[in-house]
Design an enzyme around this catalytic site. Sequence first.
Site, mmCIF file in Angstrom:
data_model
loop_
_atom_site.group_PDB
_atom_site.id
_atom_site.type_symbol
_atom_site.label_atom_id
_atom_site.label_comp_id
_atom_site.label_asym_id
_atom_site.label_seq_id
_atom_site.Cartn_x
_atom_site.Cartn_y
_atom_site.Cartn_z
ATOM 1 C CG ASP A 143 -7.902 -3.137 -3.070
ATOM 2 O OD1 ASP A 143 -9.052 -2.666 -3.021
ATOM 3 O OD2 ASP A 143 -6.877 -2.429 -3.130
ATOM 4 C CG HIS A 194 -2.037 0.999 1.144
ATOM 5 N ND1 HIS A 194 -1.872 2.324 1.508
ATOM 6 C CD2 HIS A 194 -3.318 0.878 0.706
ATOM 7 C CE1 HIS A 194 -3.015 2.963 1.316
ATOM 8 N NE2 HIS A 194 -3.901 2.124 0.820
#
Length: 422
Positions: free
Chosen positions: A363, A306
């Site tokens: 996700d 991320h």
Amino acid sequence: MSSITLIDNRTGKSYEFPILNATMGPDVIDVRSLYKETGMFTYDPGFTSTASCSSAITYIDGDKGELRYRGYDICDLATKKSYLDVAYLLLTDKLPNEKERAEFDIELRKRSFVHEGLKRLFDAFPDKAHPMAMMSSAVSALSTFYFEHLNVSSDEEAQVMARRIIAKIPTLAAFTHRRMFGIPYIYPDIERPFTENFLYMMRAYPGENLEIRDVEIRALDTIFTLHADHEQNASTSTVRAVASTGAHPYAALSAGINALWGRAHGGANESVIAQLEMIGSVENVDAFIARVKDPYDDFKLMGFGHRVYKNFDPRSKILKKLLEELKDDLDIDSNLLKIAQKIEEIALSDPYFIERKLYPNIDFYSGLILTALKIPQSMFTIIFVIGRSVGWITQWIELKKDPEMKIARPRQRYIGEEAKTL
């Protein structure tokens, strides 16, 4: 006030800039006078070390894996409150009491209907048009029906404008799904609350009294909450940049939807499921992990790492726990789940992933839950839009009330040809 001194090592000249304190997280160096004093700009591709605004909405500590809305920890909100509670919190800076929650719920139900003219807009789209393209167009078109919101001049008007778009986004989202498959549009059922109503508009057929299971509502409501806001990410920064020009708020949200569409942003969970399906079975995982480690192979493992979180994504921990709790009730694809679990097991123990801080992100898990909810992959980013709509519009309101707000106008480092003459 504290300050920092910068020294130009070419000339020895020193410059002093004030330090602005934050209530949490890094303080910032106020460089607004930098160009005037030094004749130079800062250079920060991707704005990785640049604060573009002051905000009281969302706080992230990427090293600690911390996310807070209006000071409240995301884990507490996602496990103890509903998405409507969180939406109310973002909009008003306080959690609702029972009366306020009921009034907010009823208001959104009544505002969830859209002008009949918008149905003709959807009819004009070609078969199999991507939902995100339709969604962006529909939200932009919504500004023509509520043009008065171009000049919001009071807190009351801002709340009406915000609640209107939050209520209508799920209806428009469901319409994109129905249009994509050529099935009749389903209007909102005023007897159903926010998250249940969206699932109803997605699944029902005319005249059908469809039952939605509580477990499904809980799962999707949690995903909406986890997506509600996330500081100054690409789509939120886009909303703020467009808003800074004085554009209609719904036009700013439409721009945010387009920014979210990218696979490096909101489209990532769609790519996760596609990749799990491509891997096919647990036996193939090791071969794909080897490809990830191969410096000559550009294959990337979706759902890991991320931009901000360098320890773990707190939202992923919440969804992982939810996945474990609901995997039987939601009838999650066991083959995809086994593949995902094998990849996660390797990633959490392999030095290659640990050293690069490639931990599972939101996700990685959300796609599995959405698949179990029978939501098509092409609609995954639309789900993101529904959850994020409250964050975008809250950021819009905050920007408009900021006395230091200016039109977004980054500068550049020019590396082209020097001046020429004809």
